[in-house]
Enzyme design. Sequence first.
Site, PDB file in Angstrom:
ATOM      1  N   ASP A  95      47.860  75.223  81.832  1.00 60.68           N
ATOM      2  CA  ASP A  95      48.458  74.241  82.473  1.00 60.68           C
ATOM      3  C   ASP A  95      48.699  73.089  81.240  1.00 60.68           C
ATOM      4  OD1 ASP A  95      49.666  72.521  84.412  1.00 60.68           O
ATOM      5  OD2 ASP A  95      47.572  71.335  84.490  1.00 60.68           O
ATOM      6  N   ASP A 286      43.489  72.733  86.042  1.00 61.87           N
ATOM      7  CA  ASP A 286      42.726  71.858  86.609  1.00 61.87           C
ATOM      8  C   ASP A 286      43.218  71.455  87.947  1.00 61.87           C
ATOM      9  OD1 ASP A 286      44.825  70.102  85.502  1.00 61.87           O
ATOM     10  OD2 ASP A 286      43.415  68.504  85.712  1.00 61.87           O
TER      11      ASP A 286
END
Length: 398
Positions: A95, A286
Amino acid sequence: LPVQHVVDRITAWFVPVVLGIAAVTFTLWLAFGPGLAEALVPAISVLIIACPCAMGLAVPVSILVGTGRGAQLGVLIRDGAALQRLSRIDTIAFDKTGTLTQGTPVVDSVLVARTEVEAQKVLAQAAQVARASEHVYAKAIAAHAGPGPVAQGVTAHPGQGAEGSVAGQAVRIGQAGFVEPGAVREMAMEAARMGAGLVYVSEDGVCIGAITLRDQLRDSTAQTLTSLRAEGIDIHVLTGDTPEGSAAVLEGQAITQIAAGLSPRDKAEHLAQLAETGRKVAFVGDGINDAPALAAAEVGIAMGGGTDVAIEAADVVLMRADPMAAATALHLGRKTMGNIRQNLGWAFGYNVALIPVAAGVLSLFGGPMLSPMLAAAAMALSSLLVVGNALRLRRVKA
């Protein structure tokens, strides 16, 4: 671990085979040897030296030391089987926001889509919805605007944006397609030029402006990506941000592919497509938007500072907000599985090689007989060597 099942199957055959060898040894020495005592000694020596203690220790002791060393390096492995899967990873997907970047974007500018609308109004409307959202961009907008009222009935749409009611008007913030299908694309081009992320703002389905936000790469990002590519790992970035903004932020990095504008489901589907080509893919994220991808990956790796949902969905948790820890996890997985293979090769080979010696084959050529006491010492030495080899994992570096 799956490799432990292989050991169990080998042991299931190894033990009865050794018992058979001991019985044959006793029978032959009893038939052709001096007497009963001389027949018992080699048969007992075979049983002692072939005791599969080292094979039983080979996997768990390496796992114990490897996971312990990982904890010291800030890598918590929640699923034992994930350690074996880590060793097979050939592709890693990150990400972007909060993982490769610092995750604390700040408002860079406010753009207006209509001449009759002021920038202050765009910010004020967006801030009321943003104050009820947990997304990092929403937090940045709310912090920039300062304290103030909160929109009513705010609803989050993961991967798209959020909406709420402000003074009777339906206000949306988020991606262009979510805010208004015909949102002004020139603002996206301006944001791309600045290398910033973009959050569109609309009133009652009409785009009134957008807010650009800038995020910086973490200090270790470039080193992490370069290190992984040097080890032959393909690197993908999966992000919900705009393609232009993502490309600007990640320009010049050692990345195989950047897939932007993805929803949480799109990220999981992208990983599934990579897996269908035979890739073994780890995903590092996250946020709450990353949870589906973390669960879908061969190995899900969550940044320790991320959301509880992301951490719960992951197999490995990084206790420091540093992408280099993901490279450490992959390195540790490979080292641990290599250590396990060394232990198994030694334990099995050692036992097989010394069984003929214990059976008295050397004495047929004028060599010595192996007494049960020496056989016991040799068996113990095998276990000690396996443990000693596993302890080398304590020297694995971050």
